[in-house]
Every structure is written in C-alpha cells, then in structure tokens.
Motif scaffolding. Structure first.
Motif, short mmCIF file in Angstrom:
data_model
loop_
_atom_site.label_atom_id
_atom_site.label_comp_id
_atom_site.label_asym_id
_atom_site.label_seq_id
_atom_site.Cartn_x
_atom_site.Cartn_y
_atom_site.Cartn_z
N UNK A 1 6.60 62.48 34.26
CA UNK A 1 5.52 62.88 33.36
C UNK A 1 4.22 62.10 33.63
N UNK A 2 4.33 60.94 34.26
CA UNK A 2 3.14 60.13 34.60
C UNK A 2 2.58 60.45 35.98
N UNK A 3 3.28 61.24 36.75
CA UNK A 3 2.95 61.40 38.16
C UNK A 3 1.57 61.98 38.41
N UNK A 4 1.18 63.06 37.75
CA UNK A 4 -0.07 63.74 38.10
C UNK A 4 -1.31 62.86 37.95
N UNK A 5 -1.51 62.18 36.83
CA UNK A 5 -2.72 61.34 36.75
C UNK A 5 -2.70 60.17 37.74
N UNK A 6 -1.53 59.61 37.99
CA UNK A 6 -1.43 58.51 38.94
C UNK A 6 -1.66 59.03 40.36
N UNK A 7 -1.09 60.17 40.66
CA UNK A 7 -1.30 60.79 41.98
C UNK A 7 -2.78 61.07 42.21
N UNK A 8 -3.43 61.63 41.21
CA UNK A 8 -4.85 61.97 41.35
C UNK A 8 -5.71 60.72 41.51
N UNK A 9 -5.34 59.64 40.84
CA UNK A 9 -6.12 58.40 40.91
C UNK A 9 -5.90 57.65 42.23
N UNK A 10 -4.66 57.61 42.70
CA UNK A 10 -4.31 56.76 43.85
C UNK A 10 -4.13 57.51 45.16
N UNK A 11 -3.98 58.81 45.12
CA UNK A 11 -3.88 59.66 46.30
C UNK A 11 -2.83 59.20 47.32
N UNK A 12 -1.55 59.19 46.92
CA UNK A 12 -0.52 58.83 47.89
C UNK A 12 -0.43 59.88 49.00
N UNK A 13 0.14 59.50 50.11
CA UNK A 13 0.27 60.41 51.23
C UNK A 13 1.41 61.40 51.02
N UNK A 14 2.42 60.98 50.28
CA UNK A 14 3.56 61.86 50.02
C UNK A 14 4.38 61.30 48.87
N UNK A 15 5.39 62.03 48.47
CA UNK A 15 6.26 61.58 47.40
C UNK A 15 7.66 62.13 47.60
N UNK A 16 8.59 61.52 46.90
CA UNK A 16 9.98 61.99 46.97
C UNK A 16 10.69 61.58 45.69
N UNK A 17 11.81 62.20 45.44
CA UNK A 17 12.63 61.86 44.28
C UNK A 17 13.18 60.45 44.48
N UNK A 18 13.07 59.63 43.45
CA UNK A 18 13.56 58.24 43.53
C UNK A 18 14.98 58.19 43.00
N UNK A 19 15.87 57.66 43.81
CA UNK A 19 17.27 57.47 43.42
C UNK A 19 17.60 56.01 43.64
N UNK A 20 18.01 55.34 42.56
CA UNK A 20 18.30 53.90 42.66
C UNK A 20 19.51 53.63 43.51
#
Length: 78
Positions: free
Chosen positions: A59-78
């Motif tokens: 739920x936090x991803x979109x504003x953080x993505x827009x602010x920091x502009x990562x190159x890519x993303x993936x599902x995080x599994x501990x």
C-alpha cells in the motif's frame, strides 16, 4: 499484507561502493517519511553489478516509487 522489494541497479567497477552509499540515502528517506518498514540493504551480484534495495508494504509502494524511482521491483519473501 504483501511486501515489495524496490531495487536500484548499479554497474561498473564502483558498483558495490555506490550501492552501499545509496542504502544510506534510503535509510534517510525512511527516517524522514516515517514508513512502516525499515528493511534496506545492498548486495553484490557480480564484480560489475550491485544493487541497493528497500522493502515496503504494497500500500506504500506507489508514492515511494514515484519519489525514489527504483529501477525495478519484485515480491519480497523473507
């Protein structure tokens, strides 16, 4: 709740040092934004390719993505 790993790729002979430094800025961003998670890190994938990463709740991803502009993303599994 799903967690996503936002990833920044760095390439070249200084990739690891740059990824380590980028993680410092990710931690600073977390402190300023008061985000729910504080999982960050860096990893050397090869001598010429390293990554810095930050884990966020979906739920936090979109504003953080827009602010920091990562190159890519993936599902995080501990």
């Amino acid at each position: 709740m799903r967690q996503l790993k936002l990833i920044w790729d760095f390439r070249g002979p200084d990739a690891l040092k740059i990824a380590q430094h980028h993680e410092i800025h990710l931690k600073e961003f977390i402190a300023l934004q008061d985000t729910n998670l504080n999982i960050t890190g860096y990893q050397e994938l090869s001598p010429m390719h390293s990554i810095a990463f930050m884990v966020v709740d979906e739920i936090e991803m979109k504003p953080i993505r827009d602010a920091l502009k990562p190159h890519r993303g993936e599902l995080y599994i501990e």
